[in-house]
Enzyme design. Structure first.
Site, PDB file in Angstrom:
ATOM      1  CG  ASP A 261      87.668  73.667  68.910  1.00  0.00           C
ATOM      2  OD1 ASP A 261      86.791  73.215  68.672  1.00  0.00           O
ATOM      3  OD2 ASP A 261      88.292  73.756  70.075  1.00  0.00           O
ATOM      4  CD  GLU A 298      82.669  74.186  68.395  1.00  0.00           C
ATOM      5  OE1 GLU A 298      82.092  73.533  68.610  1.00  0.00           O
ATOM      6  OE2 GLU A 298      84.154  74.407  68.485  1.00  0.00           O
TER       7      GLU A 298
END
Length: 609
Positions: A261, A298
């Protein structure tokens, strides 16, 4: 050797060994609930260790500081009473997945992103496992699970995790998660887990009492950065790398890959960046066990170095998310232009031109000026093949980080949904779809929490309101703490069995079948495709081995003739045909060297000579 647990509580034949990094403690004890406690011995570099005979899996324990504070284990594998309660000894040897994944090559991955709390009626890993056959039937090859690290309360997206090693108890704990991975493998799906290494959650986070896990040397959107490059950063790096191995190792979680993330929040000025170190460790595990394990990042920084080979100064990750594809496609379908969407709308850019750039080069901003950021943004990536990028028309962020969590089904027409699905599925990048997207799910995905601290709850409410000031979304923001906000986000499978749901699912299945089986879609090199705009339409061509596919996507509601390259061509899929359920749509017509379409429309053609 393959990874074996080192931190936390590790049961053995005669008892359990405990190890924790706690340089801020002058001494430490391990206390067994309703049992003995023992003084831990210093084990070098600020670690403490102890072995207690007779302590078996299922025992609950805490670490006790000299001032009588009792805290859960930072490397706990299960928090059965929540993040403030005692940890539980878990034997990963008996609770890890028993299966071996399908070993999908990177370019074969098509992701279904799911949230365990909302994907099934039960809101558990077991509930989600019951529905995995649906994903395989829809054409997915991978399921990507949003974070499961233990978080406060019962409801959360998962990005407030504080016990990084512990599978959230309400989801079924480590055993439930292992059964989910086994079920994925049984149905031919690779299993990916979303993990958060850019911050620790705000409630139940006791790490600072043990050691300098955070540093004031850097700031992130969540406050102080995780200490990856300052004094005492070595054990912090080891903690995070061991966590990654816990999830992917056969003796741990058995996942086939990780989604990292928001790596733009991982600040590391070390000579070797944490991301490279982490990926190196994961790939060593893959080699030693003969498995394929992918690490995907990401990031909103559009940095090619994330996926560049280590030999060229990169971090060597498998792939990176491309938000530019989503933003350009979203603006083209909805006309929204506030907030970060301004970079993909006039006068800054024409959305279809930006979408063409993302298809050709991975992303649109590769070193050019961003109006929204007020500076140049990104690095060039056109030399990288499609597999180095993950694209989506919808995902948890782009739905849930709207004020009212609307999906595209509430923002565009059924024809627009067919266009979005076709461009995502037939892109050279790796496609990702959010839970229920394959049947045109209509329920929102809202932001929800269940914090216990009233001050924190109010801060979250205010933060959500402030976050949307840059956007033109009017109206009240649903209360993240309200349980109804969570229940509104649950998947409604009844829509799957409606005529509209069945039509959307048929379109989705046929697109993914084409992606999987057609020779023209197997080559993801940039010189094996062409993308260009014709007015309100986009033409994407892909070819390989003498085969060629063309996708024509019309974004307006007008009647338009799109010029095709020299043919002959035949239509393979047409969203205007009856089976695909677009109200008022008419099939496209081939008229010599042109394709005539009416309304928002997607047509896939094959060159026949």
């Amino acid at each position: 050797m393959p990874w074996q647990p080192w931190l936390g509580a590790v049961p053995g034949p005669h008892g359990t060994s405990f190890r924790v990094w706690a340089p801020r403690a002058s001494s430490l004890e391990v206390k067994i609930v309703d049992g003995p406690r023992a003084r831990m011995r210093p084990d070098g570099e600020g670690y403490y260790a102890a072995t207690l005979e007779g302590v078996r899996p299922g025992a609950r324990y805490l670490y006790r500081f000299p001032d009588a504070r009792e805290r859960p284990d930072p490397a706990s594998l299960l928090q059965p009473e929540g993040v403030h309660g005692p940890s539980e000894v878990v034997d990963l040897a008996t609770s890890s997945p028993r299966s071996r994944g399908p070993q999908h090559a990177l370019q074969r991955l098509v992701f279904a992103e799911i949230h365990l709390g909302t994907y099934s009626r039960e809101g558990t890993a077991g509930g989600a496992a019951r529905h995995l056959p649906e994903l395989a039937e829809a054409g997915y090859t991978a399921v990507e699970v949003m974070p499961v690290a233990a978080f406060p309360g019962a409801r959360n997206w998962g990005y407030d995790g504080v016990a990084f090693f512990a599978a959230h108890a309400a989801y079924g704990g480590p055993a439930g998660l292992s059964r989910l991975v086994d079920a994925a493998h049984e149905h031919g799906l690779s299993a990916f887990l979303d993990v958060v290494y850019n911050h620790f959650g705000p409630e139940g986070n006791y790490l600072g009492e043990f050691g300098p896990y955070l540093t004031s040397r850097h700031r992130t959107p969540w406050g102080e950065a995780v200490n990856y490059d300052g004094p005492d950063s070595g054990p912090v790096r080891r903690f995070v790398i061991e966590n990654a191995l816990r999830w992917v190792a056969s003796a741990g979680g058995g996942f086939d890959g990780l989604r990292l993330d928001a790596v733009h929040g991982i600040v590391d000025d070390s000579p070797v960046h944490l991301l490279r170190d982490l990926n190196d460790a994961v790939q060593r595990e893959a080699r030693e066990t003969g498995r394929t394990i992918h690490v995907i990042a990401e990031s909103d920084l559009n940095e090619a170095r994330l996926v560049e080979p280590v030999q060229r100064g990169g971090y060597g990750l498998a792939s990176a998310w491309s938000d530019d594809f989503h933003h350009a496609l979203h603006v083209a379908l909805t006309g929204e232009s506030s907030g970060y969407y301004e970079d993909f709308a006039p006068p800054q850019a024409e959305p279809l031109d930006a979408l063409v750039s993302a298809l050709r080069s991975g992303w649109h901003y590769g070193g050019t000026h961003s109006r929204h950021r007020g500076r140049k943004h990104g690095t060039p990536a056109g030399h990288l093949p499609g597999r180095r990028f993950v694209v989506a028309a919808q995902n948890h962020d782009q739905i849930g980080n709207r004020a009212r969590g609307e999906r595209l089904s509430a923002l565009t027409s059924p024809g627009g949904l067919r266009v979005a699905a076709a461009l995502t599925a037939l892109s050279p990048a790796l496609p990702l779809f959010f839970q229920g997207e394959e049947w045109g799910a209509r329920e929102p995905f809202l932001y929800f929490v269940s914090h216990g601290d009233p001050a924190l709850v109010e801060a979250v409410r205010k933060g959500r309101r402030d976050e949307f000031k840059a956007f033109s979304w009017a109206g009240e923001v649903p209360d993240p703490q309200d349980e109804e906000t969570f229940w509104r986000s649950k998947i409604d499978r009844a829509h799957r069995d409606t005529p509209a749901g069945r039509a959307a699912l048929l379109w989705h299945r046929q697109l993914l079948s084409l992606r999987r089986e057609h020779a023209a879609l197997q080559d993801d090199r940039r010189d094996a495709l062409e993308a260009r705009r014709q007015g309100p339409a986009l033409l994407l061509r892909r070819w390989s081995g003498g085969k060629e596919i063309a996708l024509v996507a019309l974004f307006s509601e007008e009647d338009l003739a799109v010029e095709l390259p020299a043919g002959p061509w035949r239509v393979l899929l047409d969203s205007g045909a009856d089976p695909y359920g677009v109200p008022g749509a008419r099939p496209a017509r081939l008229e010599g060297a042109a394709l005539r379409l009416c309304g928002r429309h997607a047509v896939v053609l094959e060159r026949t000579a």
